[in-house]
Every structure is written in structure tokens, then in C-alpha cells.
Design an enzyme around this catalytic site. Sequence first.
Site, PDB file in Angstrom:
ATOM      1  N   ASN A  65       7.691 -14.342  -3.681  1.00  0.00           N
ATOM      2  CA  ASN A  65       8.923 -13.807  -3.110  1.00  0.00           C
ATOM      3  C   ASN A  65       9.593 -14.934  -2.316  1.00  0.00           C
ATOM      4  OD1 ASN A  65      10.908 -12.493  -1.700  1.00  0.00           O
ATOM      5  ND2 ASN A  65       9.581 -10.917  -0.828  1.00  0.00           N
ATOM      6  N   ARG A  84       9.741 -11.663  -7.337  1.00  0.00           N
ATOM      7  CA  ARG A  84      10.684 -10.671  -6.822  1.00  0.00           C
ATOM      8  C   ARG A  84      12.074 -11.288  -6.929  1.00  0.00           C
ATOM      9  NH1 ARG A  84      12.807  -9.640  -0.894  1.00  0.00           N
ATOM     10  NH2 ARG A  84      13.869  -7.682  -1.305  1.00  0.00           N
ATOM     11  N   HIS A  91      15.779  -2.498  -2.541  1.00  0.00           N
ATOM     12  CA  HIS A  91      14.443  -1.969  -2.200  1.00  0.00           C
ATOM     13  C   HIS A  91      13.889  -1.088  -3.329  1.00  0.00           C
ATOM     14  CE1 HIS A  91      15.584  -2.145   2.359  1.00  0.00           C
ATOM     15  NE2 HIS A  91      14.885  -3.215   2.042  1.00  0.00           N
ATOM     16  N   ARG A 128      22.447  -4.936  10.878  1.00  0.00           N
ATOM     17  CA  ARG A 128      23.542  -4.550   9.967  1.00  0.00           C
ATOM     18  C   ARG A 128      24.101  -3.187  10.366  1.00  0.00           C
ATOM     19  NH1 ARG A 128      20.149  -5.342   4.600  1.00  0.00           N
ATOM     20  NH2 ARG A 128      19.036  -7.141   5.418  1.00  0.00           N
ATOM     21  N   GLU A 149       5.027  -3.489  -2.606  1.00  0.00           N
ATOM     22  CA  GLU A 149       5.893  -4.045  -3.640  1.00  0.00           C
ATOM     23  C   GLU A 149       5.158  -5.092  -4.479  1.00  0.00           C
ATOM     24  OE1 GLU A 149       8.345  -4.355  -0.151  1.00  0.00           O
ATOM     25  OE2 GLU A 149      10.125  -4.233  -1.405  1.00  0.00           O
TER      26      GLU A 149
END
Length: 418
Positions: A8, A92, A181, A242, A385
Site C-alpha cells: 500500500n 492497493r 474504502h 475533511r 483490507e
Amino acid sequence: MMNILVVNCGSSSIKYQFIEAETNTRLAKGLVERIGMSGAVLTNTRHDNDTIKLTGEILDHGMAIEYVLAVLLSKNHGVIRDKAEIHAVGHRVVHGAEDFAGSVLITDAVLQSLRDNIELAPLHNPHNIRGIVACKQHLPEVPQVGVFDTAFHQSMEPRSFLYGIPYVFYRKYKIRRYGFHGTSHFFVSNRMAEIMDKPITDLRIITCHLGNGCSMAAVKGGVSVDTSMGFTPLEGLIMGTRSGDLDPQLILYIMGKEGLSLAEATTLLNKHSGLMGISGVSSDMREIETESEKGHDRARIAFEMFCLRVTKYIGAYAAEMGGVDAIVFTGGIGENSTMVREYVCRNLAFMGVDFDPAQNTDGPKERMVTTADSRVSVGIVPTNEELVIALDTMAIVNGEVPPSMRNMKKNNVLDPVE
Ligand code: ADP
């Protein structure tokens, strides 16, 4: 046995896990930080917890991968003797746009489409591509597989993925909801169905991935029908830094008043908003909770706004799916914050959530937080993941349908010539 290196890549970091896929055994995991900066660090932890830290100059992602391979092969701290014991690499990749509704073997054509999509994910895809190129260079004989954050959501119907703006912008600039996600929403929804001992095809599940980035998904029959992140990962829930959902006009107003450039406005919404911007204290939920309990007003309001937004999306997704059978919490906040789960679940009694406070506060990492006869089951499922990436990679190398694509109906894109 198939050993998969799961990679990743971020802008200045690479997270990796080396997994024996059939048995789901993690042989090693690690992190390279400060790539391209002074004092880069590689931390590697072996299955027996033997940990080493190396510091040095790691100029780019290629060099970082070289270091990772050297550690995996090293005499004293390694787990393999020969590079040939790495059977595949799973990457990923953040943005697959409309080109990828599932994991794929990375060919030159795939790499080209990733390059073509850089504009859609300028902060992520260039680094993902660097990682792929680096692994191809150092492991030229080893198959590489891409697993996309957006793929799981490619099943959404146009009514969920289009925005209420002129249709021409979907055509011209590919503006639509993609969602992110996806690997996590896929994993936790399927695991929840397993825990409930019901086929996922019969269930309506709302998944809440609450970490630094936060998103939710409505998963009906194992398929994502809606998700809160949109064209970019800015939409939806309030996150660490955010903003999540806004009146879009307000940013234009602020830009006018403050004379902000596009880049400054982007930074404002992505880096200085959310929990950080509201509270003025921190983007970290632990600190928000601590300050809030000490009586800091804006930290309390930030906490409540965060929870209220999650609650609103649960209501919306339950309505969208015509009901809900299960709700799942995952990610750093979802898995660890008893306060967030309690605040959200207390408001859901009306829809059949019979919250169990004792279960919420204590128990194994994976557990239910509702009573045995609750009409809607709410559970905590730690996400994984890396495991999804490893299993998808193994399936693709073996020529099988990857597990994450089992329930995928179709890549729902609109006909380009209508
Ligand atoms: P990322 O999205 O970067 O993978 P994580 O999933 O690790 O991040 O989530 C990080 C968030 O989880 C932070 O806001 C952190 O405060 C929060 N978190 C971690 N542990 C706890 C805890 N015990 N209570 C509340 N929040 C927590």
C-alpha cells in the site's frame, strides 16, 4: 502454499504485509516512512514479533521496495531464503474509475489506464503506480494484481452515482460518485453475515468505516447500492480534517470573501476542516473525546456533529434499502470508540436497535453491541483490507473469480453514446 506481498503505497510511505494466503498467516508486516526525505525509517515485524528498525536514505519508492525485499530475505530477521518464495504482489490502488469493477492482473494496458486516471486521484494514484513499477522492476517474474478502493461501489445504479448537475459533466470529466474504502466495506459486510450465520444475499447491511477518513455504505444482498464518499473522498461524513457534506455554494462564498485560490480552497476543505476545524483542538477522536469530557464546548459540539452525521446516513440508507438487518462499525473510531457507538445506537431504538451498553464497553475485538433479540444487529468487525487483497491476488493468479467479485452484478456505467 502461496506467499503474497501486499503493498500500500502513499506519497512518502509504503505499508506492507507478507501473507501466506491459504492459511491467512501473516509472515511479516512493516512500514517504510519518510521516503525521499532525510532520515527514512523501515520498521519490520516478523510473525514471532521480532522487530527491526532501519534508518537511512531511501530516495524513492523503488529503493524502498529494494529495502523491504532485503529485510524479508535477511539472514537474521527474514522469513524467506529466496525471492522466488514471493509468489505474487497485491497492490492497493485507490482509484479504478469506471474501468475497474474488480481486482485485476496488472498488465501494461492496466498500468496505462491507471495513468489515464491520475487526474481523478492526484494524491493517491501516482504513488500507487510508483509502487507497481518498483515491484515490477525488482520482481519482474512475479504477477502483480491491483485491488481498487472504488471497485466494490461500481455496482451502484446511476440514480445513486450521478450528481444533480448537468449530465454533460459526467461525460466530459467523469464526474460521478465513485466511493472509496470499498475493500473494507466488502470485508466487514461479509464478515458480519458470517457472524450472523446468514447468507449475505439475504441481508441489508449498513457499514460504517470510521477512521481518519470516514465513509459508510449501504450493502444490499452483498452489493454496494450507495456510499457516502463521492467523486472524491471529501463527501459524506465529518472526518478528522475533511468537512464532509456541505452546501456547495458556501465554498464559493468563502473563496470570494477571502480571495482563496483553488488550491487554498482544496486545502481548507481537506486539511483544516472536520473535527480539527470545528473543535480547534485536534483531528484525533481520542483527544476530541477527552477534551469534550473535560468541558471543552467546541470539542463536544464536534463530537456530536460527527455522531449526528453517522446517524443521519444510517437513517437514509435504511430508507434506501427498505429496511436494515445489520449495522457494522469498523476503522480506528468504529472499532475503539465506545462513546461514538453509544451516541449513534441510542438514537436507533425506533428502528429496532436494542443496544447493550455492557457489550459496547467490553469484550473481544469482534463482537455484537446489541442484545441477542435485537431486531437489527449492530456489531464491531475489525477491518482487514490486506487479507482481501491477498485472497483476491491468489484467486487471480490461480485463474479464479476473486472473492471480492463473488456477488458483483455488473459494472454499472452509462452507455457512452446515449
Ligand atoms: P486511518 O484511517 O488513517 O487508517 P484509523 O482507522 O487508525 O486511521 O483511525 C484513526 C482514528 O481512530 C483517530 O481519530 C483516532 O483518534 C481514533 N481512535 C483510535 N483509538 C481510539 C479510541 N480508543 N477511542 C476513540 N477513538 C480512537
